[in-house]
Design a protein around this motif. Structure first.
Motif, PDB file in Angstrom:
ATOM      1  N   VAL A 108      18.930 -28.408  -3.337  1.00 47.09           N
ATOM      2  CA  VAL A 108      19.367 -29.332  -4.320  1.00 47.09           C
ATOM      3  C   VAL A 108      19.905 -30.636  -3.915  1.00 47.09           C
ATOM      4  N   LEU A 109      20.498 -30.827  -2.607  1.00 46.66           N
ATOM      5  CA  LEU A 109      21.152 -32.002  -2.291  1.00 46.66           C
ATOM      6  C   LEU A 109      19.997 -32.955  -1.597  1.00 46.66           C
ATOM      7  N   VAL A 110      18.887 -32.082  -1.266  1.00 48.29           N
ATOM      8  CA  VAL A 110      17.713 -33.063  -0.701  1.00 48.29           C
ATOM      9  C   VAL A 110      17.068 -33.758  -2.012  1.00 48.29           C
ATOM     10  N   THR A 111      16.888 -33.055  -2.808  1.00 45.86           N
ATOM     11  CA  THR A 111      16.173 -33.621  -4.110  1.00 45.86           C
ATOM     12  C   THR A 111      16.966 -34.849  -4.788  1.00 45.86           C
ATOM     13  N   LEU A 112      18.081 -35.069  -4.393  1.00 45.74           N
ATOM     14  CA  LEU A 112      18.954 -36.307  -4.584  1.00 45.74           C
ATOM     15  C   LEU A 112      18.297 -37.431  -4.091  1.00 45.74           C
ATOM     16  N   MET A 113      17.762 -37.320  -2.798  1.00 49.71           N
ATOM     17  CA  MET A 113      17.244 -38.491  -2.077  1.00 49.71           C
ATOM     18  C   MET A 113      15.678 -38.644  -2.480  1.00 49.71           C
TER      19      MET A 113
END
Length: 278
Positions: A108-113
């Motif tokens: 989920v955090l990776v999709t922020l980038m």
């Protein structure tokens, strides 16, 4: 020391004037006639309100009332599904213990980038195969699954807030016979008001400004949002009615401005708060 302070203030005022000059020019242009648009005057010599009345009915067969209603219909559907889905997903990440929880939260955090342009083509192919093009489903369905614009950020924001809520409240609710959904609905959700308001504000603003998404998925004038209706004023074989365009674009930002100014304290509170208040 005092001279230095005054000098820095003067520099800041000059910079601010350069920044806000286009906004004042835009406001003034909304009241200018087409012949005055190219003038160097910041504000019109002979102001007129005809740009607003004529611009409101500028698109044959429709008024901007119809386009504003379309936009609010889309935004409210997205807003409701985003708040429900993101709060549920955040609760699961913050409270439930399931396999690979940390791994999935990292995803989920990776999709922020991940730039949204990367997924644009495959998403369009997928929604087109479902027959969802020229409907509002490409916007509402992803948000109902905690996706869409800002979904990852909203989940992260809510997870951080829930982690600040003492687990003793969960234990007390369990002793009273509450299920996990009962804990979410009766304990966590009422305490999440500040970040949920923040999520709602960001969701409203970002989706209101999502011109590219609306342009790709909506191709019927009857379903056009305000941004697409403004584009129609430019796509004309005759001269562009610049005064009407500026007048309607001025009205189009009013809801976003009102939301921001009346709810900005909730934005700060929702981002800054990390748990229960004393």
């Amino acid at each position: 020391m005092m001279k230095k302070k005054w000098f820095s203030h003067i520099i800041l005022v000059i910079i601010c004037l350069f920044i806000i000059y286009p906004i004042f020019w835009w406001f003034g242009a909304a009241f200018k006639t087409n012949s005055e648009i190219d003038s160097i005057n910041l504000f019109p010599i002979n102001p007129t309100l005809s740009n607003f009345t004529e611009g409101w009915h500028a698109i044959p067969g429709f008024t901007f009332t119809h386009f504003f209603m379309n936009t609010f219909e889309l935004i409210l559907g997205v807003l409701f599904t985003t708040i429900i889905s993101c709060s549920l997903v955040a609760f699961a990440f913050a409270r439930l213990d399931f396999p690979l929880r940390k791994f999935w939260f990292s995803i989920v955090l990776v999709t922020l980038m991940l730039p949204s342009q990367i997924t644009l083509v495959p998403q369009y192919d997928l929604f087109n195969s479902f027959g969802w093009v020229n409907t509002y489903l490409p916007f509402i369905v992803p948000h109902s699954l905690a996706g869409g614009i800002g979904g990852s950020f909203f989940i992260f924001l809510l997870v951080q807030f829930i982690r600040g809520i003492p687990r003793e409240l969960d234990e007390a609710a369990k002793m009273d016979g509450c299920s996990w959904f009962g804990i979410y609905f009766r304990i966590i959700l009422p305490l999440m008001k500040p970040p949920l308001v923040t999520v709602g504000i960001y969701c409203f603003l970002w989706n209101w400004d999502d011109f590219l998404g609306h342009l790709i998925y909506i191709n019927s004038v009857d379903k056009y949002t305000v941004g697409l209706a403004l584009k129609m004023l430019v796509d004309t074989s005759t001269s562009v009615p610049w005064g009407q365009l500026f007048a309607m674009s001025l009205l189009s930002v009013v809801p976003a401005i009102l939301i921001f100014f009346f709810a900005q304290r909730y934005i700060v509170e929702g981002v800054a708060t990390s748990g229960l208040k004393g």
